[in-house]
Design an enzyme around this catalytic site. Structure first.
Site, PDB file in Angstrom:
ATOM      1  N   HIS A 211       0.948   6.329   1.684  1.00 10.61           N
ATOM      2  CA  HIS A 211       1.697   7.333   2.449  1.00 10.61           C
ATOM      3  C   HIS A 211       2.831   7.977   1.674  1.00 10.61           C
ATOM      4  O   HIS A 211       3.397   8.975   2.130  1.00 10.61           O
ATOM      5  CB  HIS A 211       2.134   6.764   3.797  1.00 10.61           C
ATOM      6  CG  HIS A 211       0.942   6.551   4.690  1.00 10.61           C
ATOM      7  ND1 HIS A 211      -0.098   7.455   4.727  1.00 10.61           N
ATOM      8  CD2 HIS A 211       0.595   5.547   5.525  1.00 10.61           C
ATOM      9  CE1 HIS A 211      -1.024   7.013   5.561  1.00 10.61           C
ATOM     10  NE2 HIS A 211      -0.627   5.851   6.047  1.00 10.61           N
TER      11      HIS A 211
ATOM     12  N   GLU B 162     -11.065  -9.334   3.449  1.00  8.38           N
ATOM     13  CA  GLU B 162      -9.804  -8.917   4.063  1.00  8.38           C
ATOM     14  C   GLU B 162     -10.109  -8.745   5.541  1.00  8.38           C
ATOM     15  O   GLU B 162     -10.840  -7.828   5.932  1.00  8.38           O
ATOM     16  CB  GLU B 162      -9.268  -7.618   3.461  1.00  8.38           C
ATOM     17  CG  GLU B 162      -7.963  -7.216   4.144  1.00  8.38           C
ATOM     18  CD  GLU B 162      -7.225  -6.067   3.469  1.00  8.38           C
ATOM     19  OE1 GLU B 162      -7.303  -5.950   2.231  1.00  8.38           O
ATOM     20  OE2 GLU B 162      -6.567  -5.301   4.191  1.00  8.38           O
TER      21      GLU B 162
ATOM     22  N   ARG C 265      -7.100  12.798   0.523  1.00  2.96           N
ATOM     23  CA  ARG C 265      -6.003  13.284   1.366  1.00  2.96           C
ATOM     24  C   ARG C 265      -4.642  12.740   0.924  1.00  2.96           C
ATOM     25  O   ARG C 265      -3.613  13.309   1.262  1.00  2.96           O
ATOM     26  CB  ARG C 265      -6.256  12.940   2.836  1.00  2.96           C
ATOM     27  CG  ARG C 265      -6.200  11.473   3.145  1.00  2.96           C
ATOM     28  CD  ARG C 265      -6.305  11.212   4.634  1.00  2.96           C
ATOM     29  NE  ARG C 265      -7.638  11.493   5.137  1.00  2.96           N
ATOM     30  CZ  ARG C 265      -8.092  11.004   6.292  1.00  2.96           C
ATOM     31  NH1 ARG C 265      -7.308  10.257   7.049  1.00  2.96           N
ATOM     32  NH2 ARG C 265      -9.309  11.261   6.699  1.00  2.96           N
TER      33      ARG C 265
ATOM     34  N   ASN D 293       0.855  -1.189   0.000  1.00  2.00           N
ATOM     35  CA  ASN D 293       0.000   0.000   0.000  1.00  2.00           C
ATOM     36  C   ASN D 293       0.896   1.246   0.000  1.00  2.00           C
ATOM     37  O   ASN D 293       1.690   1.454   0.928  1.00  2.00           O
ATOM     38  CB  ASN D 293      -0.904  -0.038   1.246  1.00  2.00           C
ATOM     39  CG  ASN D 293      -1.826   1.157   1.311  1.00  2.00           C
ATOM     40  OD1 ASN D 293      -1.401   2.288   1.103  1.00  2.00           O
ATOM     41  ND2 ASN D 293      -3.082   0.937   1.619  1.00  2.00           N
TER      42      ASN D 293
ATOM     43  N   HIS E  17      -5.697   3.523  -1.670  1.00  2.00           N
ATOM     44  CA  HIS E  17      -7.023   3.880  -1.155  1.00  2.00           C
ATOM     45  C   HIS E  17      -7.353   5.278  -1.681  1.00  2.00           C
ATOM     46  O   HIS E  17      -6.717   6.257  -1.282  1.00  2.00           O
ATOM     47  CB  HIS E  17      -6.985   3.867   0.377  1.00  2.00           C
ATOM     48  CG  HIS E  17      -8.305   4.119   1.034  1.00  2.00           C
ATOM     49  ND1 HIS E  17      -8.469   4.072   2.402  1.00  2.00           N
ATOM     50  CD2 HIS E  17      -9.526   4.418   0.530  1.00  2.00           C
ATOM     51  CE1 HIS E  17      -9.736   4.342   2.701  1.00  2.00           C
ATOM     52  NE2 HIS E  17     -10.390   4.564   1.583  1.00  2.00           N
TER      53      HIS E  17
ATOM     54  N   ARG F 197      -9.531   8.032  -1.281  1.00  2.00           N
ATOM     55  CA  ARG F 197     -10.526   8.483  -0.297  1.00  2.00           C
ATOM     56  C   ARG F 197     -11.348   9.619  -0.877  1.00  2.00           C
ATOM     57  O   ARG F 197     -10.878  10.370  -1.738  1.00  2.00           O
ATOM     58  CB  ARG F 197      -9.826   8.954   0.986  1.00  2.00           C
ATOM     59  CG  ARG F 197      -9.065   7.847   1.698  1.00  2.00           C
ATOM     60  CD  ARG F 197      -8.460   8.373   2.997  1.00  2.00           C
ATOM     61  NE  ARG F 197      -9.481   8.584   4.002  1.00  2.00           N
ATOM     62  CZ  ARG F 197      -9.677   7.806   5.071  1.00  2.00           C
ATOM     63  NH1 ARG F 197      -8.903   6.760   5.283  1.00  2.00           N
ATOM     64  NH2 ARG F 197     -10.627   8.067   5.931  1.00  2.00           N
TER      65      ARG F 197
END
Ligand code: PXP
Length: 245
Positions: A10, A151, A49, A7, A43, A45
């Site tokens: 970040h 998941e 963000r 993932n 992800h 969103r």
């Protein structure tokens, strides 16, 4: 072999901190794949963000093994998913005020919405996974609604404060994995996994895919993405081979 979905949200978080164009999560994805990632997870969103629509669109042709999009059951994002067609979509709960996804999606409370989202994504040829708590009713409902996979969230396990709590959470995860697999669901896990707590999870035989973000990106900041992914893959492989002997 357990698949590792890296993932990269970040990486985008750092970029968005300055509303700049670096670091580019697309570059991070290429390096993660070179390090041995079996797939890339992002992800998108509602509040955008971290990951942006542009990232998702660029990642689609670049991630040729497995692109997994995490999304809430929101019409705008569902429509985008159907257009971009990731290999897999993982439905997650989303609250604007949360720092990260908190707990699994309550597929019992949101049965109608989840059923509709699964139908829409499946019709576009996308495999659907539901991010849920290790709870029998949630698993049974996921199967009934037509999900291909669940998941199971490992956040509670990862946040356990004592060895007893950790063992109890591990037991819940192992039972959930067994039950889900018996029902014909593929079993994925993720959230809060790191280089120290992942091996107990890889020892659960039904687990096919792990989605890991924060700990890999944190290590990547210091040692580079390729190495951070390679080191995580080593933990997954070692445990898998230990299991088969
Ligand atoms: N799986 C799901 C469904 C998530 O929402 C997240 C966080 O975006 C992850 C896995 C990865 O969690 P972490 O960043 O704690 O590894």
């Amino acid at each position: 072999m357990i698949r590792l979905g890296v993932n990269i949200d970040h990486v985008a978080t750092v970029r968005q901190a300055r509303r700049a164009n670096e670091p580019d999560p697309v570059a991070a994805a290429v390096l993660a794949l070179l390090g041995g990632a079996d797939g890339i997870t992002v992800h998108l969103r509602e509040d955008r963000r971290h990951i942006q629509e542009r990232d998702l669109r660029l990642l689609r042709p670049i991630v040729t093994n497995r692109l997994n999009l995490e999304l809430a059951c929101v019409p705008e994002i569902l429509a985008l998913a159907c257009e971009v067609r990731p290999d897999e979509c993982t439905l997650v709960p989303e609250r604007r005020e949360e720092l990260t996804t908190e707990g699994g999606l309550d597929v019992v409370a949101h049965e109608a919405t989840v059923r509709q989202a699964i139908a829409q994504l499946s019709a576009a040829g996308i495999e659907v996974s539901l991010f849920i708590d290790p709870d029998m009713v949630q698993i049974e409902t996921s199967r009934r609604l037509g999900a291909k996979a669940v998941e199971v969230q490992t956040a509670t396990y990862s946040e356990a404060k004592t060895p007893q709590q950790r063992e109890a959470e591990l037991e819940k995860l192992a039972t959930a994995a067994r039950v889900a697999r018996q029902m014909g669901l593929h079993v994925h896990m993720g959230h809060g996994l790191n280089y120290y707590n992942v091996q107990a999870i890889t020892a659960i035989p039904e687990v096919e895919e792990l989605n890991i973000g924060h700990s890999i990106v944190s290590r990547a900041v210091l040692v580079g993405m390729e190495r951070a992914v390679r080191e995580m893959k080593l933990l997954l492989n070692r445990s898998t081979s230990a299991r088969s002997h």
